[in-house]
Write a protein that holds these residues in place. Sequence first.
Motif, PDB file in Angstrom:
ATOM      1  N   LYS A 168     -11.042  -6.502  -7.956  1.00 23.13           N
ATOM      2  CA  LYS A 168     -12.033  -6.689  -6.890  1.00 23.13           C
ATOM      3  C   LYS A 168     -11.342  -7.249  -5.645  1.00 23.13           C
ATOM      4  O   LYS A 168     -10.600  -8.240  -5.739  1.00 23.13           O
ATOM      5  N   MET A 169     -11.588  -6.587  -4.491  1.00 24.16           N
ATOM      6  CA  MET A 169     -10.987  -7.080  -3.249  1.00 24.16           C
ATOM      7  C   MET A 169     -11.713  -8.355  -2.810  1.00 24.16           C
ATOM      8  O   MET A 169     -12.937  -8.375  -2.722  1.00 24.16           O
ATOM      9  N   PRO A 174      -6.136   3.017 -10.167  1.00 25.93           N
ATOM     10  CA  PRO A 174      -7.284   2.218  -9.752  1.00 25.93           C
ATOM     11  C   PRO A 174      -7.235   1.805  -8.275  1.00 25.93           C
ATOM     12  O   PRO A 174      -8.232   1.345  -7.721  1.00 25.93           O
ATOM     13  N   SER A 175      -6.060   1.913  -7.638  1.00 28.49           N
ATOM     14  CA  SER A 175      -5.924   1.591  -6.213  1.00 28.49           C
ATOM     15  C   SER A 175      -4.593   2.176  -5.748  1.00 28.49           C
ATOM     16  O   SER A 175      -3.905   2.855  -6.529  1.00 28.49           O
ATOM     17  N   CYS A 176      -4.240   1.916  -4.495  1.00 30.97           N
ATOM     18  CA  CYS A 176      -2.912   2.326  -4.013  1.00 30.97           C
ATOM     19  C   CYS A 176      -2.034   1.102  -3.809  1.00 30.97           C
ATOM     20  O   CYS A 176      -1.056   1.138  -3.063  1.00 30.97           O
ATOM     21  N   PHE A 177      -2.384  -0.016  -4.455  1.00 30.45           N
ATOM     22  CA  PHE A 177      -1.585  -1.237  -4.356  1.00 30.45           C
ATOM     23  C   PHE A 177      -0.506  -1.223  -5.448  1.00 30.45           C
ATOM     24  O   PHE A 177      -0.800  -1.363  -6.640  1.00 30.45           O
ATOM     25  N   MET A 214      -6.531  -9.294  -3.764  1.00 31.63           N
ATOM     26  CA  MET A 214      -7.349  -8.702  -4.829  1.00 31.63           C
ATOM     27  C   MET A 214      -7.349  -9.627  -6.049  1.00 31.63           C
ATOM     28  O   MET A 214      -6.333 -10.226  -6.381  1.00 31.63           O
ATOM     29  N   ASP A 221       0.862  -1.182   0.000  1.00 31.90           N
ATOM     30  CA  ASP A 221       0.000   0.000   0.000  1.00 31.90           C
ATOM     31  C   ASP A 221       0.897   1.230   0.000  1.00 31.90           C
ATOM     32  O   ASP A 221       1.726   1.369   0.891  1.00 31.90           O
ATOM     33  N   SER A 275      -1.083   7.925  -1.860  1.00 35.55           N
ATOM     34  CA  SER A 275      -1.602   8.286  -3.188  1.00 35.55           C
ATOM     35  C   SER A 275      -0.612   9.097  -4.056  1.00 35.55           C
ATOM     36  O   SER A 275      -0.456   8.792  -5.254  1.00 35.55           O
ATOM     37  N   GLN A 321      -1.190  -8.435  -0.570  1.00 30.64           N
ATOM     38  CA  GLN A 321      -0.439  -7.443   0.212  1.00 30.64           C
ATOM     39  C   GLN A 321       0.441  -8.188   1.215  1.00 30.64           C
ATOM     40  O   GLN A 321      -0.044  -8.701   2.228  1.00 30.64           O
ATOM     41  N   GLY A 373      -5.552  -2.964 -10.310  1.00 32.18           N
ATOM     42  CA  GLY A 373      -6.957  -2.637 -10.072  1.00 32.18           C
ATOM     43  C   GLY A 373      -7.771  -3.909 -10.163  1.00 32.18           C
ATOM     44  O   GLY A 373      -7.397  -4.842 -10.890  1.00 32.18           O
TER      45      GLY A 373
END
Length: 291
Positions: free
Chosen positions: A178-179, A200-203, A185, A163, A166, A249, A176
């Motif tokens: 679906k979790m 699309p995410s912060c991953f 994800m 993570d 931003s 993660q 990006g």
Amino acid sequence: MASIKVRKAVIPAAGLGTRFLPATKAIPKEMIPIVDIPMIQLIVEEAVRSGIQDIVLVTARHKGAIEDHFDFNYELEDTLDKKNKKDLAEISRSIGKSCNLISLRQKNPLGLGHAVLCAEPAIGNEPFAILLGDDLIDAKIPCTKQLIEVYERENASVVGVMDVPSPEVSKYGIVGGKMLNPKLMEVSHLVEKPAPSAAPSCFAIPGRYVLSSKIFQCLKETKPGKGGEIQLTDGLQLLAERERLLAYQFEGIRYDAGDRLGFIDATLAYALKRPELAPGVQELLKKHLKA
Ligand code: UTP
């Protein structure tokens, strides 16, 4: 269908290391030590602690020192034995014994995706891990082991993600999708270095993967992207369209040791973890902060 065991890993280490010039003019970036251990040795140790048996090293013309490092050095070890410095001789020998190393060359630095593709003859149809040669992850359970567990449980390719704040997404490949739970994800798309508003995410993907061998076909179909290089992220996008791709993660602290500040950060962190060095390093830090 039960998943096939992950026994092999690829370490791409054929890049030019331009962010570390002039040090990397004649010395491979991956041989630069974190205190006294070359960063590539820390990476190989992570792979070995994760249960990897065969390590495929992708190197280049000016990188022979990496291969030498994982070989025996008879002259050195014999001299140390004769001087009764058995512990030092054993340190040197144990590196040579630590794993089964297969070395391949990437003849042109055409990008990370291309470097991974160069490993295909040594990997064949098996799933495999990828560990980038300058990304260090300090973790109780090695990051690669965490990903192998996900791969073997879910029977699906998996990229390790962290993570990031931003404003920093534009430095990384971002996933990006679906979790499935707070750490897992199902990836539908990947974006390389997006603007924060388009992420699309912060991953972010720092440099650990466990992939099915289908990635090779995807990389063969990947057109050169940024800077004329074949990007692994583009190959992963194709893979996500063809089979299940997960992002996990991982637990652990990541250091970008291929970047100057990241390298200093890693050096301090690894030195402070060593009881014989920590007090001295703390004193040095105090001295320099006072100055
Ligand atoms: P980097 O972009 O961090 O490494 O690639 P680099 O190209 O060596 O360094 P800079 O940016 O010029 O300073 C990430 C990893 O991918 C490998 C690198 O060796 C590094 O471990 N890589 C990159 C390859 O093996 N081949 C390539 O063509 C590019």
